[in-house]
Scaffold this active site. Structure first.
Site, short mmCIF file in Angstrom:
data_model
loop_
_atom_site.label_atom_id
_atom_site.label_comp_id
_atom_site.label_asym_id
_atom_site.label_seq_id
_atom_site.Cartn_x
_atom_site.Cartn_y
_atom_site.Cartn_z
N HIS A 494 -3.09 44.62 127.47
CA HIS A 494 -3.53 44.92 126.11
C HIS A 494 -2.95 43.93 125.10
CE1 HIS A 494 -4.64 49.33 127.19
NE2 HIS A 494 -5.62 48.49 127.41
N GLU A 735 -24.76 38.94 139.33
CA GLU A 735 -23.29 38.97 139.42
C GLU A 735 -22.83 39.28 140.83
OE1 GLU A 735 -22.02 42.09 136.73
OE2 GLU A 735 -23.94 43.08 137.02
N ASN A 758 -18.34 35.96 135.40
CA ASN A 758 -17.02 36.56 135.64
C ASN A 758 -17.02 37.33 136.96
OD1 ASN A 758 -16.76 35.57 133.09
ND2 ASN A 758 -16.31 37.51 132.10
N ASP A 759 -17.98 38.26 137.11
CA ASP A 759 -18.05 39.03 138.35
C ASP A 759 -18.56 38.18 139.50
OD1 ASP A 759 -16.96 41.54 137.89
OD2 ASP A 759 -18.75 42.27 136.89
N ARG A 769 -10.63 39.60 139.47
CA ARG A 769 -10.49 38.84 138.22
C ARG A 769 -9.47 39.44 137.28
NH1 ARG A 769 -14.26 40.39 133.87
NH2 ARG A 769 -15.54 42.17 134.46
N CYS A 806 -24.47 34.65 130.73
CA CYS A 806 -23.78 35.43 129.71
C CYS A 806 -22.29 35.57 130.01
CB CYS A 806 -24.42 36.81 129.56
SG CYS A 806 -24.39 37.80 131.08
#
Length: 875
Positions: A494, A735, A758-759, A769, A806
């Protein structure tokens, strides 16, 4: 800047981004050794005359020339850095030495792509060669210039320069032809690469500054004084030429030695040039910063990048000030009341912080604080604390023990999300202890003046800690904190999320090497290359400072041009869209020039709600976003909850490996009504531009056909035309490797593809990741991932479908030419990145990208791909 009879206005010789001379990646120019002027990062391939004049010097290699204006000012235009080493390849002069030209006439044409690939930098210099007689009296404030149109410099004659020159000519010194009193002579061979071009000429002149002597150089039956750079360049003495130096004056011997030393410097003896400002994506991109072949330079600590960017500052260790509670209480009722009051104070502060984060568009940060508020109400925590208070313990001791015990249980679990909740609980424990200590207003948030050094010079601070928590960073003074550095931590913590939202570079997992650095250590935080440089030398500091200034200037220039189309140099338009998660994000995307929304993450609209969204909730949220977009299209991804995104109202069953579990459209297996409600809501939205539906985690054609049929049925039930399925565009998010490999089958039934890199990267490389230890190896430019992208675009092309990206790779300027070369026609990035990505597209030739991209698939590693990209397409 108006021209008078006493001034000369110089217009931009090229279109491009204007740079201060100090940002030019060559110390000879950057330090003003050649003369005052400016740099231009070119966007055009033709040098035009900045003023009327005579071509008094034209380099044999065609990379530079000098004009002499009617007033006598001599203006050098030098294309790129080290371009003399190209030996004329890629350059085509349009004039000859001695030609008279008018302002705006073409002087040199060059192959922008070819020179960019082979030269160290394309940054072009325009400088005054006879700065002893003329000075720069004014500069434009513009960030970009148009060739032949933008006035960039105002030049004026130096008062008394002519008389001073006359006086110098009358002095009893050595003449340029070698006559005169006490002349010393020396023959040298030019060892400088490229011969006597601008850099060695300027260095030779600078070498004798401060010495009482005059020096002339004789070559090929001609001679020139070192006082005249143009005359030296006009001698055209090439590498290996034998020249004679003639010196006189009180310091003639020292001057002769200094000049000879400069002219005999080999390439190996060249001083390290300043880094090419702005080279590489969001990275300074130089060997000075990154080393070579992944090797860490001396004084450099490797870590994991949690937030990008580069910053310079003084290290300051965060000293946590959490009160140590007394164990014994002052009575059960008093301690319970004190705990409830502290909890209320913390809750109020968290509510304020959450609202403030939402107001500035930091939804992820707001969600963290909202989740912390929910933890405050956890009955199990309160019950455990009350039990300890009933046993005679203080409120502080009871709360610390209760949160610590629950955090220990969560930390021991294999589920990563549980471990993250443990850190949240410990952070919450600190907040409440501070409130119990009587400083709820000040101690719950970071009171920066009490934890920051009070340096007289006001240097920016790099704040360091073992690991920051959200409460540590609440209220952070971003004007004083340049970056964050942590011994431990991960890129998905976070604290890392907050750093990214604040725009502060952040490094995590720097280890014990960071712990050994004392307060006050000067450091450079390179959040792009995941490195921290401790006690950098003056050269590296100057280089990075120059790069940071250049980045700021480029961001401003890119933002100014953000609303223009992103068209490649060979005329192909690329759509640059934005990834959003709220109506505020949509407005921000429009403000930053996004052509469309390439990914609406609908789960972010409802992740922190109290209940699952109904159809009306989806309609209201998406209708507001569609209206905020002002007629721009949007791709709406159906709820993608699961994996690293959890919603309390969903109550998914526990999974050993949630990244491979009930995610995306797979949610329908356990909650079919959830996706039906969303589709009903989306079908009710009335938008001025297409509202496309994107299905995540599809792995085979049957899933796509099922959802197309379901959309058709829901549309019919809502009273849409029977043709509704044809009117509603449905795409597949690529993905899962299976989807990439079956792209040709999916493309037969999908309207478009959007690649989530990313995936796709984590599944292709079998690396989580969200795993900090693997973060440095999770590179979407890995050849295996690129082959998945290539398979997707090839499959799509068979059925005439378009492909967008994306994922985070779309926002990496180094990756943009690769994606375009593989057939991607839409890039969707965070709104703040839109201007820079559009600017990057405009520098590229699609034909060149296509020609080179296929070869990258044959390289052995992501590092090799990145090295090749830096060579082919310097940023």
């Amino acid at each position: 800047m108006a021209e008078t009879s006493e001034t000369l206005l110089l217009r931009a010789p090229l279109s491009g981004v204007l740079l201060p001379l100090a940002a030019v990646p060559d110390p000879v120019f950057a330090d003003g050794m050649f003369g005052d002027g400016l740099g231009i990062d070119p966007l055009s391939d033709t040098v035009v005359a900045p003023c009327d004049g005579i071509v008094v010097h034209l380099a044999a290699t065609g990379h530079a020339l000098t004009l002499q204006a009617p007033c006598g000012a001599q203006v050098l235009v030098h294309v790129g850095v080290d371009t003399v080493l190209l030996r004329g390849e890629g350059f085509a002069p349009c004039v000859a030495q001695g030609d008279a030209v008018r302002q705006g006439d073409a002087l040199i044409r060059f192959d922008l792509d070819r020179v960019a690939r082979q030269a160290r930098s394309l940054v072009t210099v325009m400088a005054l060669a006879n700065g002893n007689a003329f000075t720069v009296a004014g500069r434009t404030d513009a960030l970009r210039a148009e060739a032949g149109r933008t006035v960039v410099l105002k030049v004026r004659a130096v008062a008394g320069a002519a008389s001073a020159a006359s006086a110098g000519a009358a002095a009893p010194a050595c003449q340029a032809d070698g006559t005169g009193p006490a002349a010393l002579r020396r023959t040298v061979t030019l060892a400088c690469a490229g011969g006597l071009h601008a850099r060695p000429a300027a260095r030779a002149r600078a070498a004798m500054q401060g010495l009482d002597a005059t020096v002339a150089l004789h070559y090929g039956g001609r001679h020139a004084s070192l006082a005249s750079l143009v005359a030296l360049l006009a001698l055209a003495a090439g590498e290996g030429a034998t020249v004679e130096l003639v010196a006189s004056g009180r310091d003639a011997s020292a001057a002769l030695e200094a000049v000879a030393r400069e002219l005999q410097r080999t390439a190996a003896g060249e001083e390290q040039a300043a880094p090419a400002a702005g080279a590489a994506p969001a990275s300074v991109g130089t060997s000075a910063l990154t080393g070579t072949s992944g090797e860490l330079p001396p004084g450099c600590i490797g870590g994991v990048a949690a937030a990008p960017g580069i910053a310079i500052g003084v290290l300051h260790w965060w000293r946590e000030a959490t009160p140590e509670p007394h164990e014994a209480g002052q009575g059960m009722e008093a301690e319970r009341a004190a705990l409830r009051a502290a909890l209320a104070a913390v809750d109020a502060r968290l509510a304020h912080d959450s609202e403030a984060a939402s107001a500035r568009g930091a939804r992820a940060e707001a969600g963290i604080f909202a989740m912390h508020r929910a933890l405050l109400e956890d009955p199990a925590l309160l019950g455990a604390a009350d039990t300890l208070i009933d046993a005679g313990k203080s409120a502080g001791f009871a709360w610390r023990e209760a949160t610590g015990a629950e955090a220990a249980v969560l930390s021991a679990m294999a589920d990563r999300r549980a471990a993250e909740r443990a850190a949240d609980l410990l952070d919450l424990g600190k907040r409440v202890l501070r409130a119990l200590a009587g400083n709820a207003a000040a101690d719950v948030s970071v009171d920066m003046p009490t934890v920051m050094p009070t340096d007289a010079d006001g240097q920016p601070v790099v704040l360091a800690a073992d690991e920051f928590t959200p409460s540590d960073l609440t209220g952070l003074d971003c004007d004083r904190v340049a970056a964050l550095a942590m011994v431990r931590g991960g890129p998905t913590s976070h604290a890392a999320i907050i750093a990214r939202q604040l725009g502060i570079p952040c490094l995590v997992a720097l280890g014990s090497a960071l712990e050994r650095l004392p307060d006050g250590t000067p450091v450079i935080v390179d959040g792009d290359n995941a490195r921290l440089h401790a006690s950098p030398d003056a050269h590296l500091l100057a280089a990075v400072a120059s790069a940071v200034r250049l980045r700021t200037q480029r961001r401003q220039a890119d933002l100014h041009a953000a609303h223009a189309a992103a068209t490649t140099r060979d005329g192909v338009r690329i759509e640059v869209a934005a990834n959003i998660g709220s109506v505020d994000d949509a407005r921000n995307a429009v403000a930053h020039g996004a052509d469309a929304v390439g990914l609406l993450r609908t789960e972010l609209l409802f992740l922190h709600g109290d209940a699952a969204p109904a159809a009306a909730d989806h309609t209201a949220a998406c209708q507001a976003i569609a209206e905020a977009l002002g007629g721009r299209s949007a791709i709406v991804r159906t709820l993608d909850i699961g994996g690293d995104k959890d919603a309390a109202w969903l109550r998914l069953p526990a999974e050993d490996n949630p990244a491979l579990g009930l995610r995306g459209v797979r949610l329908a297996q356990v909650r079919p009504q959830l996706l039906d409600e969303q589709l009903r809501g989306l079908l009710a939205v009335r938008a001025r531009a297409p509202l496309r539906i994107l299905l995540p985690m599809v792995s085979e054609v049957g899933e796509l056909l099922h959802w197309r049929a379901r959309i058709r049925a829901l549309a019919a039930a809502a009273g849409h035309d029977a043709d509704a399925d044809a009117q509603i565009e449905v795409g597949v998010m690529i993905e899962v490797p299976a989807a990439a490999l079956l792209a040709d089958q999916l493309a037969e039934h999908a309207d478009f593809f959007s690649i989530g890199t990313n995936d796709l990267t984590q599944y292709t490389l079998a690396m989580d990741r969200c795993q900090p230890e693997l973060a440095a190896r999770m590179d979407a430019l890995h050849p295996a991932v690129l082959r998945m992208i290539a398979a997707t675009t090839e499959g799509a092309a068979r059925h005439g479908r378009w492909v967008g990206v994306c994922g985070a790779l779309a926002g990496d300027p180094l990756a943009v030419p690769v994606l375009l070369g593989l057939g991607v026609t839409e890039l969707s990035v965070d709104a703040g990145l839109v201007p820079g990505i559009k600017a990057r597209v405009r520098t590229l030739s699609l034909a060149d990208c296509r020609q080179r991209a296929a070869g990258l698939l044959q390289l052995p590693s992501a590092a090799a791909v990145r090295d090749a990209c830096r060579h082919y397409w310097p940023a």
